[in-house]
Write an enzyme that holds these catalytic residues in place. Structure first.
Site, PDB file in Angstrom:
ATOM      1  N   ASP A  82       0.852  -1.198   0.000  1.00 21.71           N
ATOM      2  CA  ASP A  82       0.000   0.000   0.000  1.00 21.71           C
ATOM      3  C   ASP A  82       0.888   1.248   0.000  1.00 21.71           C
ATOM      4  O   ASP A  82       1.890   1.303   0.714  1.00 21.71           O
ATOM      5  CB  ASP A  82      -0.893  -0.030   1.251  1.00 21.71           C
ATOM      6  CG  ASP A  82      -2.077   0.906   1.126  1.00 21.71           C
ATOM      7  OD1 ASP A  82      -2.509   1.181  -0.005  1.00 21.71           O
ATOM      8  OD2 ASP A  82      -2.583   1.365   2.177  1.00 21.71           O
ATOM      9  N   HIS A  83       0.514   2.229  -0.802  1.00 18.52           N
ATOM     10  CA  HIS A  83       1.245   3.508  -0.888  1.00 18.52           C
ATOM     11  C   HIS A  83       2.730   3.312  -1.193  1.00 18.52           C
ATOM     12  O   HIS A  83       3.590   3.916  -0.547  1.00 18.52           O
ATOM     13  CB  HIS A  83       1.064   4.333   0.397  1.00 18.52           C
ATOM     14  CG  HIS A  83      -0.352   4.778   0.584  1.00 18.52           C
ATOM     15  ND1 HIS A  83      -0.924   5.774  -0.175  1.00 18.52           N
ATOM     16  CD2 HIS A  83      -1.314   4.330   1.413  1.00 18.52           C
ATOM     17  CE1 HIS A  83      -2.186   5.931   0.188  1.00 18.52           C
ATOM     18  NE2 HIS A  83      -2.462   5.058   1.137  1.00 18.52           N
ATOM     19  N   ASP A 104       1.666   5.151  -5.350  1.00 22.37           N
ATOM     20  CA  ASP A 104       1.063   6.435  -4.964  1.00 22.37           C
ATOM     21  C   ASP A 104       1.990   7.571  -5.382  1.00 22.37           C
ATOM     22  O   ASP A 104       2.878   7.991  -4.646  1.00 22.37           O
ATOM     23  CB  ASP A 104       0.826   6.463  -3.457  1.00 22.37           C
ATOM     24  CG  ASP A 104       0.123   7.742  -3.038  1.00 22.37           C
ATOM     25  OD1 ASP A 104      -0.130   8.592  -3.932  1.00 22.37           O
ATOM     26  OD2 ASP A 104      -0.181   7.902  -1.852  1.00 22.37           O
ATOM     27  N   GLU A 134      -3.271   5.957  -8.229  1.00 19.83           N
ATOM     28  CA  GLU A 134      -4.134   6.952  -7.581  1.00 19.83           C
ATOM     29  C   GLU A 134      -4.055   8.257  -8.348  1.00 19.83           C
ATOM     30  O   GLU A 134      -2.979   8.727  -8.708  1.00 19.83           O
ATOM     31  CB  GLU A 134      -3.712   7.181  -6.123  1.00 19.83           C
ATOM     32  CG  GLU A 134      -4.573   8.262  -5.451  1.00 19.83           C
ATOM     33  CD  GLU A 134      -4.390   8.351  -3.935  1.00 19.83           C
ATOM     34  OE1 GLU A 134      -4.192   7.299  -3.301  1.00 19.83           O
ATOM     35  OE2 GLU A 134      -4.437   9.478  -3.410  1.00 19.83           O
ATOM     36  N   HIS A 181      -7.368  10.097   4.811  1.00 19.81           N
ATOM     37  CA  HIS A 181      -6.778   9.026   5.629  1.00 19.81           C
ATOM     38  C   HIS A 181      -6.834   9.489   7.073  1.00 19.81           C
ATOM     39  O   HIS A 181      -6.379  10.586   7.390  1.00 19.81           O
ATOM     40  CB  HIS A 181      -5.324   8.793   5.259  1.00 19.81           C
ATOM     41  CG  HIS A 181      -5.112   8.241   3.885  1.00 19.81           C
ATOM     42  ND1 HIS A 181      -4.827   9.028   2.806  1.00 19.81           N
ATOM     43  CD2 HIS A 181      -5.125   6.964   3.438  1.00 19.81           C
ATOM     44  CE1 HIS A 181      -4.666   8.256   1.735  1.00 19.81           C
ATOM     45  NE2 HIS A 181      -4.844   7.002   2.090  1.00 19.81           N
ATOM     46  N   GLY A 211     -11.302   4.722   4.498  1.00 18.01           N
ATOM     47  CA  GLY A 211     -12.631   4.175   4.803  1.00 18.01           C
ATOM     48  C   GLY A 211     -13.131   4.551   6.195  1.00 18.01           C
ATOM     49  O   GLY A 211     -14.348   4.637   6.426  1.00 18.01           O
ATOM     50  N   THR A 212     -12.204   4.791   7.115  1.00 19.24           N
ATOM     51  CA  THR A 212     -12.614   5.096   8.495  1.00 19.24           C
ATOM     52  C   THR A 212     -13.485   6.350   8.544  1.00 19.24           C
ATOM     53  O   THR A 212     -13.158   7.360   7.916  1.00 19.24           O
ATOM     54  CB  THR A 212     -11.361   5.323   9.372  1.00 19.24           C
ATOM     55  OG1 THR A 212     -10.656   4.087   9.463  1.00 19.24           O
ATOM     56  CG2 THR A 212     -11.730   5.806  10.767  1.00 19.24           C
ATOM     57  N   ASN A 231     -10.155   0.608   1.501  1.00 13.46           N
ATOM     58  CA  ASN A 231      -9.018   0.565   2.433  1.00 13.46           C
ATOM     59  C   ASN A 231      -9.474   1.098   3.790  1.00 13.46           C
ATOM     60  O   ASN A 231     -10.091   2.170   3.867  1.00 13.46           O
ATOM     61  CB  ASN A 231      -7.867   1.430   1.919  1.00 13.46           C
ATOM     62  CG  ASN A 231      -7.113   0.765   0.788  1.00 13.46           C
ATOM     63  OD1 ASN A 231      -7.612  -0.161   0.153  1.00 13.46           O
ATOM     64  ND2 ASN A 231      -5.919   1.230   0.530  1.00 13.46           N
ATOM     65  N   THR A 234      -7.612   3.144  10.312  1.00  6.57           N
ATOM     66  CA  THR A 234      -7.558   3.927  11.558  1.00  6.57           C
ATOM     67  C   THR A 234      -8.550   3.412  12.601  1.00  6.57           C
ATOM     68  O   THR A 234      -8.220   3.332  13.795  1.00  6.57           O
ATOM     69  CB  THR A 234      -7.815   5.424  11.258  1.00  6.57           C
ATOM     70  OG1 THR A 234      -6.837   5.848  10.308  1.00  6.57           O
ATOM     71  CG2 THR A 234      -7.701   6.280  12.498  1.00  6.57           C
TER      72      THR A 234
HETATM   73  P1  13P Z   1      -8.212   4.954   7.095  1.00  8.72           P
HETATM   74  O1  13P Z   1      -7.074   4.832   8.045  1.00  8.72           O
HETATM   75  O2  13P Z   1      -8.776   6.349   7.067  1.00  8.72           O
HETATM   76  O3  13P Z   1      -9.260   3.920   7.289  1.00  8.72           O
HETATM   77  O4  13P Z   1      -7.587   4.739   5.635  1.00  8.72           O
HETATM   78  C1  13P Z   1      -6.801   3.604   5.408  1.00  8.72           C
HETATM   79  C2  13P Z   1      -6.212   3.658   4.048  1.00  8.72           C
HETATM   80  O5  13P Z   1      -6.708   4.290   3.155  1.00  8.72           O
HETATM   81  C3  13P Z   1      -4.968   2.895   3.821  1.00  8.72           C
HETATM   82  O6  13P Z   1      -4.469   3.060   2.521  1.00  8.72           O
END
Ligand code: 13P
Length: 393
Positions: A82-83, A104, A134, A181, A211-212, A231, A234
């Site tokens: 990721d990233h 990213d 992205e 994020h 998503g959080t 994703n 958090t």
């Molecule tokens: P959150 O931590 O806001 O859920 O996002 C996670 C994320 O996008 C990881 O790439």
């Protein structure tokens, strides 16, 4: 074996109107929490290993655990860097065990983002690995929150998204439509009209980062407009922290295992709720049946060196080979061995592990491999036997 091709997995979700959860793995508790929750729900799942988390743990060690967990899981699993920040980060992620990479370069201007993404796509696709790009910028908020999204949010433009997706050849696209994020105070405002236009323009699975903090209804709308991967991290880190604080209250002098004993279940409960909401629960069997399994390939090369060659010369060639071949994208491991046979001759072998069959095929055409064979091996090697096989675990 349930390691599964992430392109196929997301296309399945995209076609059937649900989203696969991609959960960051930042410890063994997280790894077990994610896999157990996905198994309880019979859901396909993505293990996200962010390059940005490498400050908190040893990436290669956690990756080895993630691979072991994925292989023994009863549900389809993909492992995604990721990233990833660069081509070399993507190469290293694939070498370590990822079968998908997110590049990213979203903070760069469009043409540079496109150049960087395309470079990763060319390398990763040659290894059969999925690429997520992205476009637009999803910012990061630190700790507990802001009143409104940070200033530097840059929304994805549908026309640019179409050009970026087509020219780069990515398999799925992370979009910026109002998420961040981390955790915002209050619910983020999402631009669903923009999302619908992007989805129509690109026609590939979309990904939501951040998503959080989104509401149930927002998730349903995202999925209805082409989002096939969400994703989420958090909120998991927060429930893990809360669980430790609760344990600390009842065990003020508790040891590490005591204080962390509730973390897996706390994360698992949160993940199970999300999996059910996003519609991926109960999909594991179809995905396993319809999507390509991910299989590593190994090659064994057996050869004899000329009797007259000095031991130091043989060792130098072996070391040069291990270093050169080990850097080729898609090569996971190069091991060299020597055995002395009763006939008094030394016999040598290389065992090369590739991320996939595509990676093994690509290797044979790679300039570093061809140069090594032509310049270092062919002049001295009288005979060489190679065998490829699927590395079943
Ligand atoms: P959150 O931590 O806001 O859920 O996002 C996670 C994320 O996008 C990881 O790439």
């Amino acid at each position: 074996m349930p390691l599964t091709n992430m392109t196929d997995m997301l296309n399945h979700a995209y076609r059937h109107g649900y989203a696969v959860g991609a959960f960051n793995v930042s410890s063994f508790d997280f790894l077990e929490g994610v896999l157990t929750a996905a198994e309880n729900c019979r859901a396909p799942v993505v293990l996200n290993l962010p390059e940005t988390h490498a400050a908190h743990y040893n990436f290669d060690m956690l990756m080895a655990a993630a691979l072991t967990g994925a292989r023994r899981a009863a549900i389809p699993v993909a492992i995604c860097l990721d990233h990833g920040s660069s081509l070399s980060a993507a190469v290293n992620g694939i070498k370590a065990g990822c079968n998908a990479v997110m590049i990213d370069a979203s903070a760069l201007p469009l043409d540079e983002n496109l150049r960087c993404t395309k470079e990763v796509v060319d390398m990763a696709h040659a290894c059969g690995v999925t690429v997520e790009g992205e476009l637009g910028y999803v910012p990061w908020v630190a700790g507990d929150g802001e009143e409104k999204p940070p200033e530097d949010i840059a929304y994805t433009l549908p026309a640019e998204a179409k050009a970026y997706a087509e020219r780069s050849g990515i398999d799925c696209l992370a979009v910026s439509i109002g998420t961040v994020h981390g955790l915002l105070r209050g619910t983020p405002r999402l631009d669903i009209t923009r999302l619908a236009k992007i989805s129509e323009a690109v026609g590939i699975p979309l990904v939501i980062h951040g998503g959080t903090g989104l509401g149930d209804d927002q998730f349903r709308k995202l999925i209805a407009h082409g989002v096939a991967k969400i994703n989420y991290y958090t909120a998991l880190a927060d429930v893990a922290g809360a669980s430790i604080r609760t344990q600390l209250q009842s065990h003020p002098h508790g040891s590490y295992p005591q204080l962390t004993s509730g973390v897996r279940d706390a994360i698992g409960a949160q993940i199970e709720r999300m999996i059910r909401l996003w519609g991926s629960g109960g999909r594991a069997a179809e995905v396993l049946q319809q999507c390509r399994p991910w299989q590593e390939v190994e090659q064994i090369a057996l050869y004899n060196m000329p009797d007259k060659m000095a031991e130091t010369e043989v060792t130098a060639i072996l070391q040069q080979g291990m270093a050169t071949l080990g850097r080729i994208p898609g090569v996971r491991k190069v091991r060299a061995g020597k055995s002395r046979q009763p006939d008094g001759h030394d016999h040598y072998c290389w065992i090369i592990r590739f991320a996939s069959q595509e990676a093994a095929d690509h290797y044979r055409t790679h300039p570093s491999y061809l140069r090594f064979i032509d310049k270092s091996l062919r002049p001295v090697l009288p005979d060489l036997l190679t065998v490829d096989y699927i590395a079943a675990e």
